[in-house]
Motif scaffolding. Structure first.
Motif, PDB file in Angstrom:
ATOM      1  N   MET A  35     -18.155   1.565   1.184  1.00  0.00           N
ATOM      2  CA  MET A  35     -17.281   0.034   1.787  1.00  0.00           C
ATOM      3  C   MET A  35     -15.475  -0.064   2.892  1.00  0.00           C
ATOM      4  SD  MET A  35     -16.746  -1.116  -2.852  1.00  0.00           S
ATOM      5  CE  MET A  35     -18.059  -1.336  -3.458  1.00  0.00           C
ATOM      6  N   ALA A  36     -15.720  -0.900   3.197  1.00  0.00           N
ATOM      7  CA  ALA A  36     -14.715  -1.029   4.400  1.00  0.00           C
ATOM      8  C   ALA A  36     -13.660  -2.356   3.040  1.00  0.00           C
ATOM      9  CB  ALA A  36     -15.214  -2.059   5.708  1.00  0.00           C
ATOM     10  N   TYR A  37     -12.747  -2.452   3.476  1.00  0.00           N
ATOM     11  CA  TYR A  37     -11.439  -3.106   3.244  1.00  0.00           C
ATOM     12  C   TYR A  37     -10.718  -3.813   4.399  1.00  0.00           C
ATOM     13  CZ  TYR A  37     -11.655   0.699  -0.061  1.00  0.00           C
ATOM     14  OH  TYR A  37     -12.308   2.160  -0.270  1.00  0.00           O
ATOM     15  N   GLY A  38     -10.801  -5.198   3.997  1.00  0.00           N
ATOM     16  CA  GLY A  38     -10.234  -6.331   4.670  1.00  0.00           C
ATOM     17  C   GLY A  38      -9.495  -7.146   4.248  1.00  0.00           C
ATOM     18  N   ILE A  39      -9.061  -8.360   4.983  1.00  0.00           N
ATOM     19  CA  ILE A  39      -8.281  -9.509   4.752  1.00  0.00           C
ATOM     20  C   ILE A  39      -9.425 -10.486   5.078  1.00  0.00           C
ATOM     21  CG2 ILE A  39      -6.171 -10.378   4.912  1.00  0.00           C
ATOM     22  CD1 ILE A  39      -4.995  -8.017   5.554  1.00  0.00           C
ATOM     23  N   SER A  40      -8.649 -11.451   4.332  1.00  0.00           N
ATOM     24  CA  SER A  40      -9.664 -12.814   4.064  1.00  0.00           C
ATOM     25  C   SER A  40      -8.432 -14.365   4.277  1.00  0.00           C
ATOM     26  CB  SER A  40     -10.021 -13.527   3.151  1.00  0.00           C
ATOM     27  OG  SER A  40     -10.509 -14.756   2.405  1.00  0.00           O
ATOM     28  N   THR A  41      -8.996 -15.622   4.916  1.00  0.00           N
ATOM     29  CA  THR A  41      -7.825 -15.947   4.841  1.00  0.00           C
ATOM     30  C   THR A  41      -7.426 -17.114   4.570  1.00  0.00           C
ATOM     31  OG1 THR A  41      -9.617 -17.520   5.356  1.00  0.00           O
ATOM     32  CG2 THR A  41      -9.168 -17.121   7.282  1.00  0.00           C
ATOM     33  N   TYR A  42      -7.577 -16.390   3.253  1.00  0.00           N
ATOM     34  CA  TYR A  42      -6.741 -16.920   1.981  1.00  0.00           C
ATOM     35  C   TYR A  42      -6.297 -15.958   1.704  1.00  0.00           C
ATOM     36  CZ  TYR A  42     -10.248 -20.252  -0.032  1.00  0.00           C
ATOM     37  OH  TYR A  42     -11.194 -21.448   0.092  1.00  0.00           O
ATOM     38  N   ALA A  43      -5.718 -15.089   1.970  1.00  0.00           N
ATOM     39  CA  ALA A  43      -4.637 -13.959   2.160  1.00  0.00           C
ATOM     40  C   ALA A  43      -3.379 -14.872   3.324  1.00  0.00           C
ATOM     41  CB  ALA A  43      -4.252 -12.670   2.179  1.00  0.00           C
ATOM     42  N   THR A  92      -2.929  -0.431  -1.909  1.00  0.00           N
ATOM     43  CA  THR A  92      -4.198   0.353  -2.696  1.00  0.00           C
ATOM     44  C   THR A  92      -5.512   0.202  -2.849  1.00  0.00           C
ATOM     45  OG1 THR A  92      -2.530  -1.167  -4.198  1.00  0.00           O
ATOM     46  CG2 THR A  92      -4.504  -0.478  -6.004  1.00  0.00           C
ATOM     47  N   LEU A  93      -5.965  -0.342  -1.796  1.00  0.00           N
ATOM     48  CA  LEU A  93      -7.429   0.285  -1.939  1.00  0.00           C
ATOM     49  C   LEU A  93      -8.077   0.797  -0.932  1.00  0.00           C
ATOM     50  CD1 LEU A  93      -8.747  -3.707  -0.749  1.00  0.00           C
ATOM     51  CD2 LEU A  93      -9.093  -2.442  -3.214  1.00  0.00           C
ATOM     52  N   LEU A  94      -7.056   0.724   0.127  1.00  0.00           N
ATOM     53  CA  LEU A  94      -6.958   2.824   0.895  1.00  0.00           C
ATOM     54  C   LEU A  94      -6.319   3.759  -0.107  1.00  0.00           C
ATOM     55  CD1 LEU A  94      -5.387   0.778   4.220  1.00  0.00           C
ATOM     56  CD2 LEU A  94      -7.779   1.452   3.517  1.00  0.00           C
ATOM     57  N   ARG A  95      -5.823   3.547  -1.135  1.00  0.00           N
ATOM     58  CA  ARG A  95      -6.012   5.307  -1.779  1.00  0.00           C
ATOM     59  C   ARG A  95      -6.901   5.240  -2.740  1.00  0.00           C
ATOM     60  NH1 ARG A  95      -0.363   2.689  -2.429  1.00  0.00           N
ATOM     61  NH2 ARG A  95      -1.001   1.904  -4.417  1.00  0.00           N
ATOM     62  N   SER A  96      -7.476   4.294  -3.029  1.00  0.00           N
ATOM     63  CA  SER A  96      -8.726   4.527  -4.482  1.00  0.00           C
ATOM     64  C   SER A  96      -9.631   4.931  -3.272  1.00  0.00           C
ATOM     65  CB  SER A  96      -8.932   2.700  -4.878  1.00  0.00           C
ATOM     66  OG  SER A  96      -9.759   2.410  -3.650  1.00  0.00           O
ATOM     67  N   LYS A  97      -9.802   4.782  -2.168  1.00  0.00           N
ATOM     68  CA  LYS A  97     -11.058   5.337  -1.306  1.00  0.00           C
ATOM     69  C   LYS A  97     -11.650   6.836  -1.819  1.00  0.00           C
ATOM     70  CE  LYS A  97     -11.275   4.878   3.034  1.00  0.00           C
ATOM     71  NZ  LYS A  97     -10.901   4.728   4.520  1.00  0.00           N
ATOM     72  N   HIS A 102     -10.135  -3.748 -11.617  1.00  0.00           N
ATOM     73  CA  HIS A 102     -11.140  -3.651  -9.536  1.00  0.00           C
ATOM     74  C   HIS A 102     -12.386  -1.981 -10.321  1.00  0.00           C
ATOM     75  CE1 HIS A 102     -10.648  -1.684  -5.992  1.00  0.00           C
ATOM     76  NE2 HIS A 102     -11.192  -2.213  -5.906  1.00  0.00           N
ATOM     77  N   ASP A 103     -10.725  -0.577 -10.930  1.00  0.00           N
ATOM     78  CA  ASP A 103     -11.643   0.658 -11.110  1.00  0.00           C
ATOM     79  C   ASP A 103     -13.421   0.084 -11.557  1.00  0.00           C
ATOM     80  OD1 ASP A 103     -10.314   1.472  -9.311  1.00  0.00           O
ATOM     81  OD2 ASP A 103      -9.617   2.593 -11.290  1.00  0.00           O
ATOM     82  N   GLY A 104     -13.545  -0.469 -12.550  1.00  0.00           N
ATOM     83  CA  GLY A 104     -14.643  -1.299 -13.580  1.00  0.00           C
ATOM     84  C   GLY A 104     -15.424  -1.504 -12.317  1.00  0.00           C
ATOM     85  N   MET A 105     -15.398  -2.750 -11.968  1.00  0.00           N
ATOM     86  CA  MET A 105     -16.406  -3.378 -11.182  1.00  0.00           C
ATOM     87  C   MET A 105     -16.355  -2.652  -9.696  1.00  0.00           C
ATOM     88  SD  MET A 105     -14.337  -7.376  -8.553  1.00  0.00           S
ATOM     89  CE  MET A 105     -13.318  -5.988  -7.878  1.00  0.00           C
ATOM     90  N   ILE A 106     -15.951  -1.818  -9.478  1.00  0.00           N
ATOM     91  CA  ILE A 106     -16.276  -1.757  -8.350  1.00  0.00           C
ATOM     92  C   ILE A 106     -18.124  -0.135  -8.483  1.00  0.00           C
ATOM     93  CG2 ILE A 106     -15.948   0.751  -6.252  1.00  0.00           C
ATOM     94  CD1 ILE A 106     -15.087  -2.145  -5.812  1.00  0.00           C
TER      95      ILE A 106
END
Length: 270
Positions: free
Chosen positions: A1-9, A265-270, A215-219
């Motif tokens: 999985m890659a991590y990114g950002i939306s215009t909604y951020a 947080t996402l990068l640390r969860s990799k 988040h962990d449970g979802m992934i």
């Protein structure tokens, strides 16, 4: 999985409340600075007016910054989705997010299946996957009825379990039901707080890890349901950040802080 950002951020920083709204190039550069790997241009109306040369510039800027692009719109009318497929081709996009309803079109499941069967094969031919987002206007069961009815691997679900709470659907149930069909994940945390005098609740966003999103449970659920495909399912940061009473500067600063916190947080969860 890659991590990114939306215009909604960048919701407030690109809004009419911003003294100088950020441009698309500004958002791309900021995403790269924050450590994002993907940028999702979602419900960003100006993109529809971009000519080929300007779209090529956006694609080149993203490439030079080391970013992959995704695209997002609303609706399932064939003409609209094919217009966005053309934009996706110019941008080199392979993931498109949409929603079933627009302000002037609310198809039932049968109509949505009929319309998407006209469009999804064209997406498949172009190597673009279309994801329909979970949200309160459409029950998760009805959304999955559409996805199963079209029955094409290039149509799936954009999972955002916080959206469906307003329909009284539990996030854990939405995750469990949609996990086998997920093609993209919107990551935003959410929480209820009591109103003054304990008269009702406010349901808004909060920093990732401080609210009700598991988040962990979802992934874990998505990885278990899609063991061969989960690596291609990107996680895209969004927010539900309320406007701050102190004004634009305070709101913009907090929006930036939430985004940085989410990506870290996402990068640390990799």
């Amino acid at each position: 999985m890659a991590y990114g950002i939306s215009t909604y951020a960048y919701f407030w920083r690109i809004s009419s409340r911003a003294p100088q709204p950020m441009s698309l190039t500004d958002m791309l550069r900021d995403t790269a600075r924050l450590g994002g790997q993907v940028f999702q241009i979602c419900d960003y109306a100006p993109i529809e007016s971009y000519e080929a040369a300007r779209l090529a510039d956006v694609r080149a800027t993203a490439r030079d910054l080391g970013l992959r692009l995704e695209l997002g719109t609303r609706g399932v009318r064939p003409a609209h989705l094919l217009k966005y497929l053309d934009i996706a081709g110019e941008l080199g996009v392979s993931l498109m997010r949409s929603m079933l309803n627009t302000t002037d079109h609310r198809p039932d499941s049968a109509e949505a299946v009929t319309l998407l069967k006209q469009t999804v094969p064209r997406y498949a031919d172009a190597g673009v996957t279309l994801g329909l987002e979970t949200y309160e206007q459409v029950s998760t069961e009805d959304l999955l009825t559409v996805v199963r009815g079209v029955d094409d691997p290039h149509l799936g679900v954009v999972l955002d379990p916080g959206n469906s709470v307003a329909r009284l659907e539990r996030p854990v149930d939405v995750v469990a039901a949609t996990a086998p069909y997920v093609v993209n994940i919107h990551v935003k945390d959410f929480a209820f707080t009591r109103r003054d005098g304990w008269v009702g609740f406010t349901y808004t966003g909060c920093p990732l890890g401080e609210g009700l999103l598991d988040h962990d449970g979802m992934i874990a659920a998505v990885r278990a349901a899609r063991p061969e495909d989960h690596g291609s399912i990107n996680q895209i940061v969004e927010h539900w950040l309320p406007w701050q009473d102190e004004g634009f500067d305070a709101t913009a600063q907090l929006e930036h802080q939430w985004t940085q916190h989410s990506i870290d947080t996402l990068l640390r969860s990799k």
